[in-house]
Scaffold this motif. Structure first.
Motif, PDB file in Angstrom:
ATOM      1  N   THR A  43     -29.115 -80.052 -41.053  1.00  0.00           N
ATOM      2  CA  THR A  43     -28.893 -81.184 -41.952  1.00  0.00           C
ATOM      3  C   THR A  43     -29.874 -82.291 -41.582  1.00  0.00           C
ATOM      4  OG1 THR A  43     -26.553 -80.665 -42.178  1.00  0.00           O
ATOM      5  CG2 THR A  43     -27.238 -82.906 -42.755  1.00  0.00           C
ATOM      6  N   GLU A  47     -31.031 -90.432 -44.557  1.00  0.00           N
ATOM      7  CA  GLU A  47     -29.916 -90.740 -45.461  1.00  0.00           C
ATOM      8  C   GLU A  47     -29.934 -89.818 -46.678  1.00  0.00           C
ATOM      9  OE1 GLU A  47     -28.343 -94.441 -48.308  1.00  0.00           O
ATOM     10  OE2 GLU A  47     -30.215 -94.606 -47.163  1.00  0.00           O
ATOM     11  N   CYS A  48     -28.762 -89.347 -47.066  1.00  0.00           N
ATOM     12  CA  CYS A  48     -28.628 -88.551 -48.289  1.00  0.00           C
ATOM     13  C   CYS A  48     -28.605 -89.505 -49.483  1.00  0.00           C
ATOM     14  CB  CYS A  48     -27.355 -87.710 -48.253  1.00  0.00           C
ATOM     15  SG  CYS A  48     -27.126 -86.676 -49.721  1.00  0.00           S
ATOM     16  N   TYR A  58     -32.697 -86.162 -49.742  1.00  0.00           N
ATOM     17  CA  TYR A  58     -32.658 -87.055 -48.595  1.00  0.00           C
ATOM     18  C   TYR A  58     -33.821 -88.043 -48.626  1.00  0.00           C
ATOM     19  CZ  TYR A  58     -29.114 -83.846 -46.913  1.00  0.00           C
ATOM     20  OH  TYR A  58     -27.973 -83.083 -46.811  1.00  0.00           O
TER      21      TYR A  58
END
Length: 303
Positions: A43, A47-48, A58
């Motif tokens: 992941t 920041e998404c 992202y």
């Protein structure tokens, strides 16, 4: 794990850590444009920005796409494609997601929207056959191959609108079983595109694959409206650009990625350079020869 190999797609060199049997090998020397690796997809720490159940964007420019089968693809700024494969997933599904959404999103991130089209070439010029899924793009391309054309791209056509140049893509046509039977092609179980799909990779098309970039002579958009005889209508620049924009591969997902203005500019530039025709035709497979002959006639009248 096999040694890394280089593959050519859309004018780019892809280096993969495992064999990619559905992509053509690269004979070009020089730098690698995209690295393809397999393993767990982390992941991103960034920041998404936007997310759907199957897709996330992202702040560092990376994106993660998840298939219904649990395959995860990390697409990193058009430079890296990493694929995570759950245990027990059929290799054919992995290949389909790699050469489909994987390659498509890589090209979107590189600012080259792929057209949802097949392409063929003859006498140094290319034709693209676009349309919705199931419209008959691959079947029409195979019919044109009966008329002496070579395959140039399957499912996604990579086109530079500034030069109206079409680059070689994937060399294997994928036909529904009924269409493959129409052309006398064998449909082996190992070549089934999806585990539950009656669609097959036709590897014989590799013997008729054009590995050269070609000037694009014309674009044909297959419509769903049937006709008694094949009929082509040339679209003016505005409607042509709208139609091309509609048929960009994974257009909705690319819009979600913030590529809307980029795709509109690409479609507008291409419509200004290349003649675009809307094609109505009989949907009877026994009349494919008429369709191919009609497209040939249209092309012969071009300057």
């Amino acid at each position: 794990m096999s040694a890394a190999g280089n593959y050519l797609y859309g004018g780019l060199v892809f280096r993969s850590s495992v064999p990619l049997p559905l992509m053509p090998h690269s004979c070009e020397l020089g730098s690698v444009d995209v690295d393809v690796t397999f393993g767990p997809v982390p992941t991103p720490a960034a920041e998404c920005l936007r997310a759907k159940p199957h897709f996330a964007m992202y702040a560092d420019g990376t994106a993660i796409l998840r298939s219904p089968h649990g395959i995860r693809l990390l697409i990193d700024n058009g430079r890296t494609l990493r694929i995570e494969v759950p245990e027990g997933v059929d290799a054919r599904l992995v290949q389909s997601w790699l050469i489909g959404p994987g390659l498509g999103l890589i090209m979107h991130q590189r600012g080259v929207p792929p057209l949802h089209a097949c392409a063929v070439s003859r006498a140094g010029r290319a034709l693209a056959i676009a349309g919705d899924s199931g419209a008959g793009k691959s079947t029409t391309a195979r019919a044109l191959m009966e008329h002496g054309y070579d395959l140039l791209a399957e499912d996604q056509a990579i086109i530079d609108p500034a030069s109206a140049t079409l680059f070689p893509g994937v060399p294997d046509l994928r036909l529904w079983a009924v269409a493959a039977q129409r052309f006398g092609e064998r449909t082996e179980e190992y070549a089934r595109v999806g585990v539950h799909k009656d669609k097959f990779t036709i590897s014989s098309s590799r013997t008729r694959f054009d590995r050269s970039r070609r000037p694009l002579a014309a674009l044909f958009l297959l419509t769903s409206e049937p006709a008694e005889m094949p009929v082509s209508t040339r679209l003016r620049a505005g409607p042509a650009a709208h139609a091309l924009h509609k048929h960009i591969y994974r257009q909705r997902l690319a819009t979600f990625m913030g590529r809307g203005a980029e795709m509109f500019g690409w479609a507008t530039a291409l419509a200004a350079r290349v003649p675009v025709y809307a094609v109505r035709r009989p949907h009877d497979l026994s009349r494919l020869d008429e369709l191919a002959a009609h497209i040939e006639e249209v092309v012969e009248q071009l300057p």
